[in-house]
Write an enzyme that holds these catalytic residues in place. Structure first.
Site, PDB file in Angstrom:
ATOM      1  N   SER A  78      -0.036  12.260   6.260  1.00 25.06           N
ATOM      2  CA  SER A  78       0.301  12.104   4.847  1.00 25.06           C
ATOM      3  C   SER A  78       1.270  13.198   4.400  1.00 25.06           C
ATOM      4  O   SER A  78       2.339  13.343   4.962  1.00 25.06           O
ATOM      5  CB  SER A  78      -0.979  12.087   3.997  1.00 25.06           C
ATOM      6  OG  SER A  78      -0.709  11.700   2.677  1.00 25.06           O
ATOM      7  N   ASP A 107       1.917   6.814   0.531  1.00 21.52           N
ATOM      8  CA  ASP A 107       0.709   6.378  -0.163  1.00 21.52           C
ATOM      9  C   ASP A 107       0.501   7.140  -1.474  1.00 21.52           C
ATOM     10  O   ASP A 107      -0.415   6.847  -2.230  1.00 21.52           O
ATOM     11  CB  ASP A 107      -0.533   6.472   0.739  1.00 21.52           C
ATOM     12  CG  ASP A 107      -0.977   7.888   1.031  1.00 21.52           C
ATOM     13  OD1 ASP A 107      -0.184   8.830   0.815  1.00 21.52           O
ATOM     14  OD2 ASP A 107      -2.131   8.064   1.494  1.00 21.52           O
ATOM     15  N   ARG A 108       1.397   8.105  -1.766  1.00 22.85           N
ATOM     16  CA  ARG A 108       1.321   8.842  -3.029  1.00 22.85           C
ATOM     17  C   ARG A 108       2.635   8.696  -3.793  1.00 22.85           C
ATOM     18  O   ARG A 108       3.678   8.442  -3.203  1.00 22.85           O
ATOM     19  CB  ARG A 108       1.044  10.329  -2.780  1.00 22.85           C
ATOM     20  CG  ARG A 108      -0.296  10.596  -2.127  1.00 22.85           C
ATOM     21  CD  ARG A 108      -0.596  12.079  -2.126  1.00 22.85           C
ATOM     22  NE  ARG A 108      -1.833  12.366  -1.421  1.00 22.85           N
ATOM     23  CZ  ARG A 108      -2.589  13.437  -1.660  1.00 22.85           C
ATOM     24  NH1 ARG A 108      -2.237  14.299  -2.593  1.00 22.85           N
ATOM     25  NH2 ARG A 108      -3.700  13.645  -0.970  1.00 22.85           N
ATOM     26  N   GLU A 130      -6.691   7.664  -7.997  1.00 20.74           N
ATOM     27  CA  GLU A 130      -7.190   9.012  -7.730  1.00 20.74           C
ATOM     28  C   GLU A 130      -6.320  10.039  -8.452  1.00 20.74           C
ATOM     29  O   GLU A 130      -5.116   9.823  -8.619  1.00 20.74           O
ATOM     30  CB  GLU A 130      -7.145   9.318  -6.237  1.00 20.74           C
ATOM     31  CG  GLU A 130      -8.025   8.446  -5.375  1.00 20.74           C
ATOM     32  CD  GLU A 130      -7.994   8.906  -3.930  1.00 20.74           C
ATOM     33  OE1 GLU A 130      -9.077   9.086  -3.366  1.00 20.74           O
ATOM     34  OE2 GLU A 130      -6.897   9.079  -3.380  1.00 20.74           O
TER      35      GLU A 130
END
Length: 539
Positions: free
Chosen positions: A145, A301-302, A384
């Site tokens: 990540s 993914d962010r 999140e």
């Protein structure tokens, strides 16, 4: 805070890529040493080959364990595999392929030998499994990540398409360590001479019109800047611009495993965190050139959202705006679809949910908790505080069950195109209605024994009745949404809250805190939080 935070990386900051690759193949772990074991956190096994924490034996053993796990679960369909732009990702994917082929697993790699974002792999698994195929597919994402360039990462996504739960990851990690301890004799490998391919990029990009109002974005003509931060989304953004004829510029298309073009994060390390103003400093320099400017981490993914009027948005702020917008503009969603948030996300989301007349579904930290609700449509949005989220398609069906940074960046563009206001302008409107919370995460020193005790602490063990002048209304050790253990505690008042959780990598525990009474009140909450937790731990 490092004095060089936010400044360009220097030559001395860069990882030695050849040494990193050499160490991957040459160093062999000793699993009697805790730091050299396979350990799955919330997003897989991570570490550096230089520290003998991410090496060929780790990946071969972990892949063999995954093969055995999926066989035990009756998973007989194809396995999708993809990797990001970290230097260790390609050799790790090569190792994994040899083990998968050696075990006669049908495996699919990217058709163009391109990098594969985490959401694209989740999308591929779900598309296959929703196609009526008799056999179920699963996948592996090779990524650490947003971790620094010297790190590698390896993550398993079962047939539901999202992060594997702790039952699966514990079994896989234990079996992998057993294989390493036994001298790797159980690993079966073969050269992958001919492997099937899958067009991850086209399948993902062509499907975006089922979840984002691409027509509104195109017709508005808004100027979009997308910075992949040297990550796996780089060719995806150009494909999106071409497919939907958007006024979109890929701000920096460079891929370099040293990430020499990055600015240093808060601690002086190179880290591809799109929610960090220090890591995003070079991106922020372009904020006035675009109506919406975005960033993604290495596996996309962010998300990071930059607006001309506010700069980089706090992830909590954008989540609140996204939720308010989506639940007012997605008529195809079930009217009972809940709003999913982790219990350390901002409480302004609670107030937004209440104003929408929607049920808030508060779960422990970890995106895996949102998976069942996204699959059956009972949760419309899961987010999140660390800038990871996904939501349902326009018709209320599942899109991805892993975090999708590309999607959230496109949503920011849709919000501006439809409302005529930037997400930061809309957040200010929310604060006028619901208050303007101040949020921060700090660390407190803790021994390993104290961390272990905190992870198992019962809210009932907290004897305090007040927090920063207000009566305590809840002491939580399980999440309100699903009753799952939170791995720590959360203490709530009418105007503030704090949550304490042990760090998985350092001798500290994390204190997340928020106040609707301003910065000074937040400091009081943080100070009292430490006293309350230390007292409960017997410190």
């Amino acid at each position: 805070m490092n004095e060089r935070a936010g400044t360009p990386a220097a030559e001395s900051d860069l990882v030695d890529v050849p040494a990193l690759i050499e160490a991957y193949f040459e160093k062999q772990p000793d699993v009697s040493v805790p730091e050299q074991r396979v350990v799955f956190g919330t997003s897989g096994h991570r570490g550096s080959s230089l520290n003998t924490a991410f090496n060929e034996h780790h990946i071969a053993a972990t892949t063999q364990a995954i093969v055995e796990y999926r066989a035990g679960q009756g998973i007989t369909g194809p396995l999708f595999i993809g990797s990001d732009t970290h230097a260790l990702s390609h050799p790790a994917q090569t190792t994994a392929l040899k083990v998968l082929v050696g075990n006669d697993v049908r495996v699919l790699v990217d058709e163009f030998d391109d990098f594969v974002p985490t959401p694209s792999l989740s999308h591929a698994i779900l598309k296959y499994n929703n196609s009526g195929a008799e056999e179920q597919a699963d996948g592996i994402v090779v990524t650490p990540s947003h971790n620094p360039p010297a790190d590698g990462g390896f993550k398993y996504n079962p047939p539901h398409g999202g992060p594997a739960d702790s039952d699966a990851t514990s079994w896989i990690a234990n079996r992998a360590n057993e294989i390493i301890a036994n001298g790797m004799v159980d690993v079966q490998m073969a050269e992958p001479s001919a492997v099937e391919t899958y067009d991850f990029r086209t399948n993902y990009v062509d499907d975006l019109a089922t979840i984002i109002n691409m027509d509104a974005i195109r017709e508005s003509g808004i100027r979009i800047g997308a910075d992949p931060l040297g990550g796996a989304s780089v060719s995806y953004w150009q494909a999106i611009a071409d497919k939907y004829n958007l006024n979109l510029t890929v701000v920096n298309p460079d891929v370099d495993p040293t990430w020499r073009f990055m600015t240093l994060d808060w601690d002086g390390k190179i880290r591809m965190d799109p929610s960090s103003s220090f890591a995003m400093a070079s991106v922020l320099a372009h904020k006035d050139e675009y109506d919406i400017l975005t960033g993604n981490d290495a596996d996309a993914d962010r998300h990071g959202i930059v607006t001309p009027d506010a700069g980089l948005m706090n992830p909590n702020h954008f989540l609140a705006v996204a939720i308010d917008y989506l639940y007012r503009n997605r008529s195809g969603w079930d009217q009972g679809a809940k709003i999913g948030k982790t219990l350390v996300s901002s409480s302004i989301i609670d107030r937004v949910a209440d104003s929408l007349g929607r049920t808030l579904w508060e779960v422990p930290v970890g995106f895996k908790w949102f998976v069942p609700g996204l699959i059956d449509g009972s949760v419309g949005f899961g987010g999140e505080e660390s800038a990871g989220a996904s939501f349902l398609r326009l018709d209320g069906t599942v899109w991805t069950t892993d975090k999708d940074g590309i999607l959230l960046c496109l949503l920011a563009a849709e919000i501006l195109a439809v409302t005529g206001k930037t997400p930061s302008e809309l957040y200010r409107e929310l604060t006028e209605k619901f208050g303007d919370p101040v949020y921060e995460r700090v660390d407190a020193a803790a021994t390993k024994a104290q961390k272990a005790a905190l992870g198992k602490l019962d809210g009932a063990a907290i004897t305090a009745t007040e927090l920063a002048g207000d009566p305590i209304v809840a002491k939580l050790s399980t999440a309100p949404g699903n009753g799952a253990p939170v791995g720590g505690v959360k203490v709530v008042t009418e105007n503030a809250w704090f949550a304490a959780r042990p760090s998985g990598t350092e001798d500290v525990y994390k204190i997340y805190a928020e106040s609707f009474r301003g910065a000074e009140h937040l400091k009081q909450v943080q100070a009292e939080a430490k006293l309350i937790v230390d007292a409960a731990l017997g410190g």
